[in-house]
Design an enzyme around this catalytic site. Structure first.
Site, mmCIF file in Angstrom:
data_model
loop_
_atom_site.group_PDB
_atom_site.id
_atom_site.type_symbol
_atom_site.label_atom_id
_atom_site.label_comp_id
_atom_site.label_asym_id
_atom_site.label_seq_id
_atom_site.Cartn_x
_atom_site.Cartn_y
_atom_site.Cartn_z
ATOM 1 N N LYS A 52 0.844 -1.209 0.000
ATOM 2 C CA LYS A 52 0.000 0.000 0.000
ATOM 3 C C LYS A 52 0.877 1.256 0.000
ATOM 4 O O LYS A 52 0.613 2.211 -0.725
ATOM 5 C CB LYS A 52 -0.959 -0.019 1.200
ATOM 6 C CG LYS A 52 -2.086 -1.045 1.023
ATOM 7 C CD LYS A 52 -2.923 -1.267 2.268
ATOM 8 C CE LYS A 52 -3.854 -2.479 2.029
ATOM 9 N NZ LYS A 52 -4.729 -2.797 3.149
ATOM 10 N N GLN A 96 -4.916 -1.494 9.257
ATOM 11 C CA GLN A 96 -4.793 -2.827 8.666
ATOM 12 C C GLN A 96 -5.426 -3.872 9.591
ATOM 13 O O GLN A 96 -5.160 -3.891 10.793
ATOM 14 C CB GLN A 96 -3.308 -3.148 8.401
ATOM 15 C CG GLN A 96 -3.070 -4.442 7.662
ATOM 16 C CD GLN A 96 -3.626 -4.446 6.236
ATOM 17 O OE1 GLN A 96 -3.755 -3.406 5.592
ATOM 18 N NE2 GLN A 96 -3.960 -5.616 5.737
ATOM 19 N N ASP A 119 -11.146 2.597 3.319
ATOM 20 C CA ASP A 119 -11.447 1.168 3.155
ATOM 21 C C ASP A 119 -12.938 0.934 2.863
ATOM 22 O O ASP A 119 -13.316 -0.137 2.393
ATOM 23 C CB ASP A 119 -11.100 0.409 4.444
ATOM 24 C CG ASP A 119 -9.730 -0.250 4.402
ATOM 25 O OD1 ASP A 119 -9.345 -0.722 3.314
ATOM 26 O OD2 ASP A 119 -9.077 -0.299 5.451
HETATM 27 N N1 GUN Z 1 -6.983 -6.924 5.754
HETATM 28 C C1 GUN Z 1 -7.265 -7.707 4.682
HETATM 29 N N2 GUN Z 1 -7.809 -6.963 3.692
HETATM 30 C C2 GUN Z 1 -7.871 -5.693 4.164
HETATM 31 C C3 GUN Z 1 -8.315 -4.467 3.600
HETATM 32 O O1 GUN Z 1 -8.806 -4.383 2.473
HETATM 33 N N3 GUN Z 1 -8.198 -3.375 4.403
HETATM 34 C C4 GUN Z 1 -7.688 -3.440 5.665
HETATM 35 N N4 GUN Z 1 -7.636 -2.299 6.362
HETATM 36 N N5 GUN Z 1 -7.262 -4.558 6.200
HETATM 37 C C5 GUN Z 1 -7.348 -5.675 5.452
#
Ligand code: GUN
Length: 282
Positions: A52, A96, A119
């Site tokens: 990311k 996350q 998100d």
């Molecule tokens: N953990 C697995 N997929 C995601 C996601 O799309 N966003 C976040 N914040 N955590 C995750």
């Protein structure tokens, strides 16, 4: 040979589009900033968070990194989110998941300002999306819609079966496909005669969480197959929920793992970060 839906190429196109939007915003004196919070050092999460941050760099978004120890208390995390909510120069906040067991994920998600919830997990954004109002769309399902659209796959009137009912993928995926005028069925671990259900699908979206579970017995001839899973197989090779080598012989289009849905999630996150500037100015 079926059409191989290339998520690497399509996600790069989207990131290029985001990069252009970031350049335009910079010319207006607006810098886009994403705050990324990771609690603990789960290796998979560290890889995702690293990807990311790399994507932010690629598109010109500033990323602020908060790497907190596993022992961080819920109060400490909520306090950090509160600070970031108040910062006018932070546009997006991403925590996350999964979080350590002593932290209530729902509480954390609800603490993020809905205007910064890139998100698309906050109940306000989920609700807005359910009734077709503006807000952030969850990145993985939104990315799958882009994969279908940009690969010229028709959705109107098609039978779509989504396997999986998670808040992050299955449920929003079903709603988005409904928005694309597909006829949608959501199947899950308690579905009776799963193969009979999945064999109806013109578009089959697998978000089951079990490696290579979807073999050709689950797939109608000529179906489009989208694989959301990511696992390591017995030889430590990356694989999806779909048994690719088996299904490739019967489908008309398929996403590979890796290089299918995965890169799309991050591209859509970058898009949401830019959207956050537009949503904030409303
Ligand atoms: N953990 C697995 N997929 C995601 C996601 O799309 N966003 C976040 N914040 N955590 C995750």
């Amino acid at each position: 040979m079926p059409q191989i839906i290339d998520g690497k190429i399509i996600s790069t196109q989207i990131k290029e589009e985001v990069r252009e939007k970031v350049v335009k915003l910079k010319a207006e004196g607006i810098e886009v900033t994403l705050a990324v919070i990771q609690v603990g050092n789960d290796p998979a999460s560290s890889v995702y968070v690293g990807n990311k941050k790399k994507a932010c760099e690629y598109v010109g978004i500033r990323s602020l990194s908060y790497e907190l120890p596993e022992t961080t208390s819920e109060e400490e995390l909520l306090a950090l989110i509160g600070e970031l909510n108040d910062k006018v120069d932070v546009n997006g906040i991403l925590v996350q998941l999964p979080l350590p067991g002593h932290i209530d994920e729902d509480k954390v998600i609800a603490a993020i300002s809905p205007q910064k919830d890139v998100d698309g997990f906050h109940p306000m954004n989920v609700g807005a999306f359910c009734i077709g109002q503006p807000g952030f769309l969850p990145c993985t399902p939104a990315g799958i819609i882009q994969l279908l659209k940009r690969s010229g796959i028709e959705t109107v009137g098609k039978e779509c079966v989504v396997i999986g009912r998670s808040n992050i993928v299955g449920k929003p995926m079903a709603l988005l496909m409904l928005g694309e005028n597909a006829t949608v069925t959501v199947a899950h671990s308690r579905t009776k005669d799963l193969q009979e259900v999945t064999k109806r699908a013109d578009i089959l979206i697998a978000a089951v969480g079990r490696p290579k579970m979807i073999t050709k017995e689950y797939v109608k001839d000529g179906a489009v197959v989208i694989d959301v899973g990511i696992h390591r197989d017995e030889n430590n090779k990356l694989c999806g929920d779909v048994d690719y080598d088996d299904v490739v012989a019967v489908c008309s289009a398929i996403t590979p793992v890796p290089g299918g849905v995965g890169p799309m999630t991050i591209a859509m996150l970058m898009n949401n970060c830019v959207e956050s500037v537009r949503l904030a100015s409303k």
